[in-house]
Design an enzyme around this catalytic site. Structure first.
Site, PDB file in Angstrom:
ATOM      1  N   GLN A 134       0.816  -1.216   0.000  1.00 49.92           N
ATOM      2  CA  GLN A 134       0.000   0.000   0.000  1.00 49.92           C
ATOM      3  C   GLN A 134       0.855   1.274   0.000  1.00 49.92           C
ATOM      4  O   GLN A 134       2.053   1.225   0.298  1.00 49.92           O
ATOM      5  CB  GLN A 134      -0.874   0.036   1.256  1.00 49.92           C
ATOM      6  CG  GLN A 134      -1.996  -0.965   1.290  1.00 49.92           C
ATOM      7  CD  GLN A 134      -2.881  -0.723   2.503  1.00 49.92           C
ATOM      8  OE1 GLN A 134      -2.886  -1.519   3.426  1.00 49.92           O
ATOM      9  NE2 GLN A 134      -3.613   0.377   2.510  1.00 49.92           N
ATOM     10  N   HIS A 135       0.217   2.382  -0.307  1.00 49.18           N
ATOM     11  CA  HIS A 135       0.722   3.748  -0.082  1.00 49.18           C
ATOM     12  C   HIS A 135       1.851   4.241  -0.987  1.00 49.18           C
ATOM     13  O   HIS A 135       2.152   5.433  -0.981  1.00 49.18           O
ATOM     14  CB  HIS A 135       1.200   3.966   1.367  1.00 49.18           C
ATOM     15  CG  HIS A 135       0.275   3.447   2.426  1.00 49.18           C
ATOM     16  ND1 HIS A 135      -0.989   3.955   2.603  1.00 49.18           N
ATOM     17  CD2 HIS A 135       0.430   2.470   3.353  1.00 49.18           C
ATOM     18  CE1 HIS A 135      -1.560   3.301   3.609  1.00 49.18           C
ATOM     19  NE2 HIS A 135      -0.728   2.395   4.076  1.00 49.18           N
ATOM     20  N   ASP A 170      -2.220  -4.851  -0.533  1.00 53.30           N
ATOM     21  CA  ASP A 170      -1.916  -6.223  -0.078  1.00 53.30           C
ATOM     22  C   ASP A 170      -2.730  -6.636   1.137  1.00 53.30           C
ATOM     23  O   ASP A 170      -3.089  -7.819   1.272  1.00 53.30           O
ATOM     24  CB  ASP A 170      -0.411  -6.423   0.155  1.00 53.30           C
ATOM     25  CG  ASP A 170       0.220  -5.405   1.084  1.00 53.30           C
ATOM     26  OD1 ASP A 170      -0.484  -4.505   1.603  1.00 53.30           O
ATOM     27  OD2 ASP A 170       1.447  -5.507   1.297  1.00 53.30           O
TER      28      ASP A 170
HETATM   29  O1  LIG Z   1       1.634   0.295   4.918  1.00 51.64           O
HETATM   30  C1  LIG Z   1       1.090  -0.776   5.071  1.00 51.64           C
HETATM   31  C2  LIG Z   1      -0.320  -0.867   5.525  1.00 51.64           C
HETATM   32  O2  LIG Z   1      -0.894   0.361   5.822  1.00 51.64           O
HETATM   33  C3  LIG Z   1       1.873  -2.034   4.795  1.00 51.64           C
HETATM   34  O3  LIG Z   1       1.212  -3.170   5.275  1.00 51.64           O
HETATM   35  C4  LIG Z   1       2.205  -2.148   3.322  1.00 51.64           C
HETATM   36  O4  LIG Z   1       1.020  -2.463   2.607  1.00 51.64           O
HETATM   37  C5  LIG Z   1       3.345  -3.106   3.045  1.00 51.64           C
HETATM   38  O5  LIG Z   1       3.036  -4.437   3.219  1.00 51.64           O
HETATM   39  P1  LIG Z   1       4.053  -5.678   3.263  1.00 51.64           P
HETATM   40  O6  LIG Z   1       5.073  -5.507   2.202  1.00 51.64           O
HETATM   41  O7  LIG Z   1       4.619  -5.755   4.631  1.00 51.64           O
HETATM   42  O8  LIG Z   1       3.162  -6.881   2.992  1.00 51.64           O
END
Ligand SMILES: O=C(CO)[C@@H](O)[C@H](O)COP(=O)(O)O
Ligand SMILES: Nc1ncnc2c1ncn2[C@@H]1O[C@H](COP(=O)(O)OP(=O)(O)O)[C@@H](O)[C@H]1O
Length: 494
Positions: free
Chosen positions: A80-81, A243
């Site tokens: 995300q983000h 994700d």
């Molecule tokens: O910033 C967040 C949720 O807000 C994280 O959960 C990212 O989405 C990254 O995920 P992973 O790479 O750890 O699965």
């Protein structure tokens, strides 16, 4: 057959799902490079994701033993983000700043001040913007790279970008969009006025992708990409999602009742909600789900990155690390680690650094260090779970996913620290699984077939009875003492 892709922080995972039998026929993965720099810079080249997409897809197809021509649909899950900027020709303008990049923390504070702090942000957007969300990366780009800013024609999140690469269409769905910080989770619309504050000329607003519903397809795969990946040129690409949203689908968390916890690079805990009941706790992010509802979530920024750092420092492979964690007792003989190597979101300590407490000449052992990092990162998740519980999330059934969930010792530690039973789905790569399931849902909708997401989850998400863990009252009590020590240390940093 459907292809599920998860573009995570450390790598891309792919799987081939047969939705008739519910079986995953093959899996593949490929690592990403991380660009780290001073001031919390964490970036990745978008081209790296494309390469990993191809490698992981080919590996999954090979293991499945099915031809790419059998793939009817593709679902993409992404970290995300992250901010991917494209120019008018669709070329990537600079490396993508990631969710774990804290270089724009000052810009986030500026925006938060404008919104009236956490409470103003919660009132206006339904989420309190945190360093790492996309919006501050735009302000940072304007102030640090004006030449790049002037050329922005499309603003995309990582999974939006992969969908664009697959189909040639720029669009977004509600789940991932809700983590941008320029999206109102109650009305499910972009907050264009916030973007106009950053760019009064309106170019950022014009660069926003169109929003589509979670059950829609973005389009058909482009012929040249189908050829590069060895896939069916008639395959459709689903809306996809962040994700965590895809992890919710991949654990069957699409109705109130369950909690999903992910031990990935980040640690996350989330539960589906059918209404946007915004928590008063700013650290609880009431994101949208990628299944039509909402997904109140907490995220810790230091999980397997921290355990991986200790593992590498001690020169251990995963098995040796797991064995040492199991060797040390609860509380690591007094060694407590605050694992905030990259600042932290929950607890809200964006500028914190990591620390070790309680070291003596008797307890400074490799086993205690390994145990302390696993316990310390898991306490962060407990801290977040307490906030979710305090926000009205009542379920106690934890579905554990992500790389760390492969460790039996870590699963038991989670059950004991949370005081809740832990179940593991057969496939810990739940985000990739959720993406494949969503693809089947979207393709069915596109063809006018009445297939519900629930029935797909019922067929494709199965729990692995062998890998569950039950909390033990005595151990939970012992952890409670250590957890209170953790909370006390956190209080001192706040
Ligand atoms: O910033 C967040 C949720 O807000 C994280 O959960 C990212 O989405 C990254 O995920 P992973 O790479 O750890 O699965
Ligand atoms: N058995 C295990 N014990 C502890 N950590 C593990 C184990 N297996 C994998 N991991 C860790 O999981 C991480 C990858 O998790 P993953 O969920 O794929 O992350 P992301 O989606 O953020 O890329 C790696 O850092 C790896 O070290």
């Amino acid at each position: 057959m459907y292809l599920g892709i998860d573009c995570g922080t450390q790598g891309t995972k792919a799987l081939v799902l047969d939705t008739q039998s519910g079986r995953v026929l093959g899996e593949g993965s490929a690592a990403h490079q991380l660009i780290s720099g001073a001031n919390g810079r964490r970036e990745q080249e978008a081209s790296d994701w494309l390469q990993a997409f191809e490698l992981a897809t080919r590996a999954a197809l090979e293991q499945a033993g099915v031809p790419g021509s059998a793939i009817l649909g593709i679902g993409v899950s992404g970290q995300q983000h992250g901010l991917v900027l494209l120019d008018a020709q669709g070329e990537v303008l600079r490396p993508a700043k990631l969710w774990c990049d804290t270089e724009s923390a000052a810009e986030n504070q500026q925006l938060l001040d404008f919104l009236g702090g956490d409470s103003g942000s919660l009132e206006r957007l339904g989420v309190a913007i945190a360093p790492g969300y996309t919006v501050s990366k735009l302000l940072w780009t304007r102030d640090h790279h004006p030449e790049v800013f002037a050329r922005i024609a499309h603003i995309l999140l990582p999974h939006d970008y992969l969908n664009y690469w697959l189909t040639g269409r720029c669009c977004a769905e509600y789940g991932d969009a809700s983590g941008s910080g320029y999206f109102n989770v109650r009305t499910r619309t972009w907050d264009t006025e916030l973007l106009e504050l950053i760019d009064p000329d309106g170019a950022l607003v014009r660069a926003l992708p169109e929003l589509i519903e979670a059950d829609r397809c973005v389009g058909s795969i482009r012929p040249e990409v189908a050829e590069r990946l060895g896939l069916n040129p008639g395959a459709l690409v689903a809306s996809g999602g962040g994700d965590n949203m895809m992890g919710a689908i991949g654990t069957g968390n699409i109705a109130p009742g369950a909690i999903t916890m992910s031990l990935g690079t980040s640690g996350t805990v989330y539960a589906y909600a059918d209404q946007p009941r915004v928590s008063p706790h700013p650290q609880v992010a009431t994101f949208c789900s990628s299944s039509g509802g909402w997904l109140p979530l907490i995220c810790t920024m230091n999980l397997t990155n921290a355990s991986g750092a200790i593992r590498e420092l001690l020169g251990l492979d995963i098995d040796a690390f797991g064995a040492l964690v199991g060797e040390a007792p609860i509380g690591a003989q007094g060694v407590l680690m605050l694992p905030f190597l990259n600042g932290e979101r929950v607890p809200a300590l964006p500028l914190a650094s990591g620390s070790l407490h309680g070291l003596t000449s008797d307890n400074l052992t490799r086993a205690n260090l390994c145990r302390a990092v696993v316990e310390g990162t898991t306490f962060g998740l407990r801290y977040g779970l307490d906030l979710l519980r305090d926000s009205g999330i009542r379920s106690d059934a934890i579905r554990l996913i992500g790389g760390g969930a492969k460790s039996a010792t870590w699963r038991q530690i989670v059950a004991d620290i949370m005081g809740a039973p832990v179940a593991c789905p057969q496939h810990t790569e739940a985000a990739a699984l959720g993406a494949a399931i969503q693809a089947a849902w979207c393709v069915a909708r596109e063809r006018g077939q009445a297939v519900s997401l629930q029935s797909l989850c019922d067929t494709c998400v199965t729990l692995d009875e062998q890998r569950g863990a039950q909390p033990d009252a005595q151990r939970s009590q012992a952890y409670e003492v250590v957890y209170q020590r953790y909370r006390e240390q956190v209080r001192q940093l706040q």
